[in-house]
Design an enzyme around this catalytic site. Sequence first.
Site, short mmCIF file in Angstrom:
data_model
loop_
_atom_site.label_atom_id
_atom_site.label_comp_id
_atom_site.label_asym_id
_atom_site.label_seq_id
_atom_site.Cartn_x
_atom_site.Cartn_y
_atom_site.Cartn_z
N ARG A 159 2.63 -0.77 -10.88
CA ARG A 159 2.43 -2.21 -10.73
C ARG A 159 3.16 -2.91 -11.86
O ARG A 159 3.38 -2.33 -12.92
CB ARG A 159 0.94 -2.55 -10.76
CG ARG A 159 0.10 -1.87 -9.68
CD ARG A 159 -1.37 -2.20 -9.86
NE ARG A 159 -2.21 -1.57 -8.83
CZ ARG A 159 -2.74 -0.36 -8.94
NH1 ARG A 159 -2.52 0.35 -10.04
NH2 ARG A 159 -3.49 0.13 -7.96
N LYS A 184 -5.12 0.08 -12.50
CA LYS A 184 -6.14 -0.88 -12.05
C LYS A 184 -7.50 -0.20 -12.01
O LYS A 184 -7.63 0.95 -11.62
CB LYS A 184 -5.75 -1.40 -10.66
CG LYS A 184 -6.63 -2.50 -10.12
CD LYS A 184 -6.09 -2.96 -8.78
CE LYS A 184 -6.94 -4.07 -8.19
NZ LYS A 184 -6.42 -4.50 -6.85
N HIS A 256 6.32 -5.47 -6.41
CA HIS A 256 5.41 -4.60 -5.67
C HIS A 256 6.13 -3.87 -4.54
O HIS A 256 5.65 -2.82 -4.09
CB HIS A 256 4.24 -5.42 -5.11
CG HIS A 256 2.94 -4.67 -5.10
ND1 HIS A 256 2.28 -4.29 -6.24
CD2 HIS A 256 2.20 -4.18 -4.07
CE1 HIS A 256 1.18 -3.64 -5.94
NE2 HIS A 256 1.11 -3.54 -4.63
N ARG A 259 7.00 -0.52 -5.68
CA ARG A 259 5.84 0.38 -5.59
C ARG A 259 5.67 0.87 -4.16
O ARG A 259 5.41 2.06 -3.93
CB ARG A 259 4.59 -0.37 -6.06
CG ARG A 259 3.29 0.42 -5.98
CD ARG A 259 2.17 -0.38 -6.64
NE ARG A 259 0.84 0.11 -6.32
CZ ARG A 259 0.20 1.08 -6.97
NH1 ARG A 259 0.80 1.66 -8.00
NH2 ARG A 259 -1.01 1.45 -6.63
N HIS A 282 -4.63 5.11 -6.43
CA HIS A 282 -5.56 4.38 -5.57
C HIS A 282 -6.98 4.89 -5.74
O HIS A 282 -7.19 6.09 -6.03
CB HIS A 282 -5.15 4.51 -4.10
CG HIS A 282 -3.99 3.63 -3.73
ND1 HIS A 282 -3.25 3.82 -2.59
CD2 HIS A 282 -3.44 2.56 -4.36
CE1 HIS A 282 -2.30 2.90 -2.51
NE2 HIS A 282 -2.41 2.13 -3.58
N TYR A 291 0.47 2.81 4.52
CA TYR A 291 1.77 3.45 4.59
C TYR A 291 1.89 4.34 5.83
O TYR A 291 2.99 4.56 6.34
CB TYR A 291 2.02 4.26 3.32
CG TYR A 291 1.93 3.41 2.07
CD1 TYR A 291 2.86 2.40 1.83
CD2 TYR A 291 0.90 3.57 1.15
CE1 TYR A 291 2.77 1.60 0.70
CE2 TYR A 291 0.80 2.77 0.02
CZ TYR A 291 1.74 1.79 -0.20
OH TYR A 291 1.64 0.98 -1.31
#
Length: 329
Positions: A159, A184, A256, A259, A282, A291
């Site tokens: 990110r 994150k 992004h 990414r 994630h 995806y």
Amino acid sequence: MTALSPHLASFLREHLPKERRASQHTCEAYAQCFQLLLCFAADWLKIKPAKIEIEPLDAPLILAFLAHLEKKRGNSARTRNARLAAINSFFRYLEYRVPSCLDQSRRIHAIPLKKTDQSLVGYLTRNELQALLDAPDTSIISGIRDRAMLHLTFAAGMRVSELVGLQLDQIDRQSMSSVHIMGKGRRERVLPLWKETTAAIRAWLKVRPVDGAPELFLNARGQAMTRSGFEYILEKHVATAVRNTPSIANKRVSPHVLRHTCAMHTLQATRDVRKVSLWLGHASLQSTEIYLRTDPTEKLEALAAMAPPMLKPGRFRSPDKLLAMLSGG
């Protein structure tokens, strides 16, 4: 200073980082939200931001602010929902400290989130990605830095907040074989680096100013690279890459998207969505399923595995005169 100022300062400086242990990225995002809100409220109320009280920040003003984000600033519904979540968090904080604003807080909590479209993610093909990585001019220091940033962003699926916040001690300086990322939700991950990425980072470290911020990537003033700074750099190199690969012009290339490109290339290479989830950091596989919806390979394999229904060709014959008349009409 009004009643709003000390509570807002305590919320951002004490409650979020110390009581909630929110990450620096979350604190910065919340601070930006209230900066936008107070500037809008000051214009709405015709007063200076420092003189705004808690009471004027009612539900109608918040609704007007959210509409302003979408119509004037061009924010998406997802961004609008994130701003509303920050405002709701602050008013939940106020409920126990300013009981008189309890009804006001409940009215704001009643503002619904907007449903967002689950659109397909955008990503670059291998040729488009290579054109972008080759765009920086490596004969100058800024070009060496830009090439290292682009390589690392794609290779690690980072990110933009992770990239600009990356510090020197998060890179294995001896072997240059891995990078330690604080992601994150305070989720840490250690990723190996490809030889091309390692070479790009080594080249940058040789010319990086010794005196400066502890972050890996610095701007021209020797300070840490900012989000907007990297977005500007990416936009500049996308314009250069378009000359050699015109198909990039049809895509909206943001930080992004790099990414997403990493995720799609990893999925196509491994055929394992769990590895993509681990690589990107994630929290669950549900975040990685987007995806699978974008990659047509999985759907083609499923289609090939299904046997076609064994139906014999024929013609429908009506068992009744009325049905025959209706089918013929």
